[in-house]
Scaffold this motif. Structure first.
Motif, PDB file in Angstrom:
ATOM      1  N   TYR A  59      56.261  46.093 -11.452  1.00 50.87           N
ATOM      2  CA  TYR A  59      56.928  47.138 -10.975  1.00 50.87           C
ATOM      3  C   TYR A  59      57.653  48.143 -11.767  1.00 50.87           C
ATOM      4  CZ  TYR A  59      60.252  48.838  -8.472  1.00 50.87           C
ATOM      5  OH  TYR A  59      61.643  50.135  -7.527  1.00 50.87           O
ATOM      6  N   PHE A  60      57.960  48.157 -12.647  1.00 50.62           N
ATOM      7  CA  PHE A  60      58.649  48.663 -13.393  1.00 50.62           C
ATOM      8  C   PHE A  60      57.948  49.408 -14.730  1.00 50.62           C
ATOM      9  CE2 PHE A  60      61.926  45.724 -13.049  1.00 50.62           C
ATOM     10  CZ  PHE A  60      62.475  46.060 -12.802  1.00 50.62           C
ATOM     11  N   SER A  61      56.116  49.204 -14.549  1.00 54.50           N
ATOM     12  CA  SER A  61      55.718  50.364 -14.302  1.00 54.50           C
ATOM     13  C   SER A  61      55.372  51.542 -14.157  1.00 54.50           C
ATOM     14  CB  SER A  61      54.113  49.520 -14.963  1.00 54.50           C
ATOM     15  OG  SER A  61      53.361  49.204 -13.195  1.00 54.50           O
ATOM     16  N   ARG A  62      56.007  51.354 -12.745  1.00 56.09           N
ATOM     17  CA  ARG A  62      56.292  52.418 -11.773  1.00 56.09           C
ATOM     18  C   ARG A  62      57.243  53.693 -13.049  1.00 56.09           C
ATOM     19  NH1 ARG A  62      55.831  49.711  -6.105  1.00 56.09           N
ATOM     20  NH2 ARG A  62      54.758  47.788  -6.600  1.00 56.09           N
ATOM     21  N   SER A  63      56.483  54.792 -11.988  1.00 61.41           N
ATOM     22  CA  SER A  63      57.496  55.956 -13.049  1.00 61.41           C
ATOM     23  C   SER A  63      58.905  55.627 -12.313  1.00 61.41           C
ATOM     24  CB  SER A  63      57.224  57.726 -13.011  1.00 61.41           C
ATOM     25  OG  SER A  63      56.804  57.550 -11.602  1.00 61.41           O
ATOM     26  N   ASN A  64      59.262  55.698 -11.163  1.00 59.98           N
ATOM     27  CA  ASN A  64      60.300  55.907 -10.388  1.00 59.98           C
ATOM     28  C   ASN A  64      60.842  54.603 -10.142  1.00 59.98           C
ATOM     29  OD1 ASN A  64      58.562  54.985  -8.266  1.00 59.98           O
ATOM     30  ND2 ASN A  64      59.189  56.470  -6.998  1.00 59.98           N
ATOM     31  N   ALA A  65      60.354  53.582 -10.762  1.00 57.96           N
ATOM     32  CA  ALA A  65      60.701  52.128 -10.228  1.00 57.96           C
ATOM     33  C   ALA A  65      62.338  51.783 -10.448  1.00 57.96           C
ATOM     34  CB  ALA A  65      60.809  50.728 -11.777  1.00 57.96           C
ATOM     35  N   LEU A  66      63.418  53.022 -11.748  1.00 57.78           N
ATOM     36  CA  LEU A  66      64.824  52.619 -11.518  1.00 57.78           C
ATOM     37  C   LEU A  66      65.220  53.350 -10.376  1.00 57.78           C
ATOM     38  CD1 LEU A  66      65.844  53.035 -14.889  1.00 57.78           C
ATOM     39  CD2 LEU A  66      65.904  50.616 -13.484  1.00 57.78           C
ATOM     40  N   LEU A  67      64.858  54.620 -10.007  1.00 57.18           N
ATOM     41  CA  LEU A  67      65.562  55.335  -8.659  1.00 57.18           C
ATOM     42  C   LEU A  67      65.189  54.352  -7.388  1.00 57.18           C
ATOM     43  CD1 LEU A  67      66.576  58.037  -7.889  1.00 57.18           C
ATOM     44  CD2 LEU A  67      64.366  58.943  -7.431  1.00 57.18           C
ATOM     45  N   ILE A  68      63.754  53.931  -7.574  1.00 55.31           N
ATOM     46  CA  ILE A  68      64.071  53.026  -5.783  1.00 55.31           C
ATOM     47  C   ILE A  68      64.696  52.010  -5.408  1.00 55.31           C
ATOM     48  CG2 ILE A  68      62.513  51.276  -4.420  1.00 55.31           C
ATOM     49  CD1 ILE A  68      59.563  53.175  -6.314  1.00 55.31           C
ATOM     50  N   GLU A 116      62.000  61.108  -2.310  1.00 58.60           N
ATOM     51  CA  GLU A 116      60.795  61.891  -1.490  1.00 58.60           C
ATOM     52  C   GLU A 116      60.499  62.655  -2.105  1.00 58.60           C
ATOM     53  OE1 GLU A 116      60.525  64.127   2.905  1.00 58.60           O
ATOM     54  OE2 GLU A 116      62.374  64.014   1.688  1.00 58.60           O
ATOM     55  N   LYS A 117      60.960  63.538  -3.600  1.00 56.12           N
ATOM     56  CA  LYS A 117      60.395  64.713  -3.843  1.00 56.12           C
ATOM     57  C   LYS A 117      59.422  64.071  -4.422  1.00 56.12           C
ATOM     58  CE  LYS A 117      63.844  68.488  -4.528  1.00 56.12           C
ATOM     59  NZ  LYS A 117      65.392  69.103  -4.266  1.00 56.12           N
ATOM     60  N   LEU A 118      59.681  62.848  -5.823  1.00 61.55           N
ATOM     61  CA  LEU A 118      58.709  62.590  -6.344  1.00 61.55           C
ATOM     62  C   LEU A 118      57.663  61.712  -5.732  1.00 61.55           C
ATOM     63  CD1 LEU A 118      61.579  60.420  -8.851  1.00 61.55           C
ATOM     64  CD2 LEU A 118      60.099  62.978  -9.161  1.00 61.55           C
ATOM     65  N   ALA A 119      57.882  61.884  -4.817  1.00 60.24           N
ATOM     66  CA  ALA A 119      56.399  61.024  -3.696  1.00 60.24           C
ATOM     67  C   ALA A 119      55.560  62.297  -3.268  1.00 60.24           C
ATOM     68  CB  ALA A 119      57.358  60.498  -2.674  1.00 60.24           C
ATOM     69  N   THR A 120      56.086  63.019  -3.124  1.00 60.87           N
ATOM     70  CA  THR A 120      54.931  64.461  -2.833  1.00 60.87           C
ATOM     71  C   THR A 120      54.504  65.407  -4.048  1.00 60.87           C
ATOM     72  OG1 THR A 120      56.921  65.833  -2.838  1.00 60.87           O
ATOM     73  CG2 THR A 120      56.561  64.795  -0.784  1.00 60.87           C
TER      74      THR A 120
END
Length: 395
Positions: A207-216, A391-395
């Motif tokens: 999970y924490f290998s994802r770039s937006n893990a903490l933001l989520i 949402e911005k990071l996901a697009t």
């Protein structure tokens, strides 16, 4: 409609059934015994297991009980624990605060353990395209379970004692056991963690290998903060306005369930037409605005119509928001570590309900009901700001 979707409803019922027996029903019992408001507020801390359930979730991913399989085996043990501790709780009394708090803590532990397994079961048994609909059915079953214990408990409180209520609900918890015995064990095509070390480290590493893990995680923490803070004090709020437990049971819990179900169904349907981020935006804004209805209710007289309107709007928007929220978290999990990763997400989701709601009794006493609910509305803004960045990071 697939079998896993139907099972999601009944498992949602079993998951929601014990929750308010250590929440609003216990609060009403304490209020009737003249326990002070600050103490009632602090009792939200018995829900700590809901925020800490990620600690034991790796065991649920890596070890399989002897009977019924990995998910159903653990689920049966959790449900037996809920039944036993609820029965013991019926023999305690609110004036013995240390005793009742200890037993209530055990109830929430086994209830949180049950939630762990049900969340994993739901993710593993539902196909990806069924997550929105399955989450809607799960949420509605969850709400129905809460309705029976909360509305039923509050209505029955005018006719029988609280200990008798808890014993009755102990028996009804066997509905969850029956569901567990007849539900099929989900088939997992991916490998399971090998040993306790891998079961602890691998889910978090992935999970924490994802770039937006903490933001989520921060988004999950704050999205329903204001809603949780307001919801924790609603029972003392209604009682302080002079509404009877029967009126609260029939209108707040009974009538409110219908609007919650409608909101959940509408939320599930809308999610077939809009992205999950758009749904979270719409439902989150409406959810925040609905809290203001309680401020208006606070300045009204003993008005049943005002109570119906405030409760309906809040429950309707909450049903929509919870459906999108649950589907969003389920979509984030990796099927190899379902229990652990979903427990991580739902633990963060539970922090506002448990830890951040603990001082709400003091806050309500200091601000008064009108300003308290305005404050709760403002507390919904950080979650929406985080959603915008996510949402911005996901697009």
């Amino acid at each position: 409609m697939s079998t896993p979707v139907v099972i999601a409803f009944f498992m949602g019922f079993a998951s929601g059934f014990p929750l308010l027996l250590t929440g609003s029903v216990l609060q009403a019992w304490m209020k009737k015994e003249h326990i002070d408001l600050s103490t009632i507020g602090l009792f939200s801390l018995v829900g700590l297991p809901y925020t800490l359930k990620f600690l034991w979730a790796p065991l649920l991913d890596s070890y399989t009980p002897k009977y019924l399989g990995r998910r159903r085996g653990w689920l049966l043990w959790a449900q037996i624990g809920v039944i036993i501790t609820l029965f013991i709780l019926s023999f305690t009394h609110p004036t013995h605060s240390a005793t009742i708090a200890s037993v209530a803590l055990l109830v929430t532990f086994f209830s949180a353990l049950q939630d762990n397994v049900i969340d994993a079961y739901r993710r593993e048994s539902l196909a990806d395209h069924e997550l929105g609909l399955g989450s809607a059915f799960y949420v509605n079953g969850y709400r129905l379970g809460m309705l029976i214990t909360s509305a039923g408990g509050l209505i029955l409180a005018d006719y029988i004692t609280f200990p008798q209520i808890y014993r009755l609900f102990t028996v009804m918890m066997f509905i969850g056991v029956i569901t567990t015995l007849f539900a099929p064990e989900p088939q997992i095509l991916t490998s399971t963690p090998k040993g306790i070390i891998e079961s602890i480290t691998a889910p978090f590493k992935e999970y924490f290998s994802r770039s937006n893990a903490l933001l989520i995680l921060f988004f999950i923490l704050f999205y329903k903060l204001g809603d949780s803070m307001a919801g924790h004090m609603t029972i003392p709020f209604y009682l302080s306005l002079g509404y009877s437990t029967s009126e609260i049971g029939l209108i707040v819990k009974g009538f409110g369930l219908g609007t919650t179900i409608l909101g959940g169904i509408l939320g599930g349907v809308l999610m077939l037409k809009v992205t999950i981020y758009r749904a979270l935006w719409i439902f989150g804004i409406l959810q925040g605005l609905s809290i203001l209805g309680f401020s208006l209710l606070a300045i009204s007289n003993h008005d049943l119509l005002a109570l119906i309107l405030a409760v309906s709007f809040e429950n309707f928007t909450s049903g929509m928001g919870t459906t999108a929220y649950a589907a969003f978290m389920a979509s984030l999990t990796h099927k190899t570590f379902t229990a652990t990763q979903y427990a991580l997400f739902s633990s963060f989701m539970g922090i506002p309900r448990v830890i951040m709601t603990a001082p709400t009794g003091f806050t309500a006493e200091y601000l008064g009901w009108v300003l308290f609910f305005i404050f709760c509305t403002l507390c919904t803004i950080p979650g929406l700001l985080l959603l915008r960045k996510l949402e911005k990071l996901a697009t």
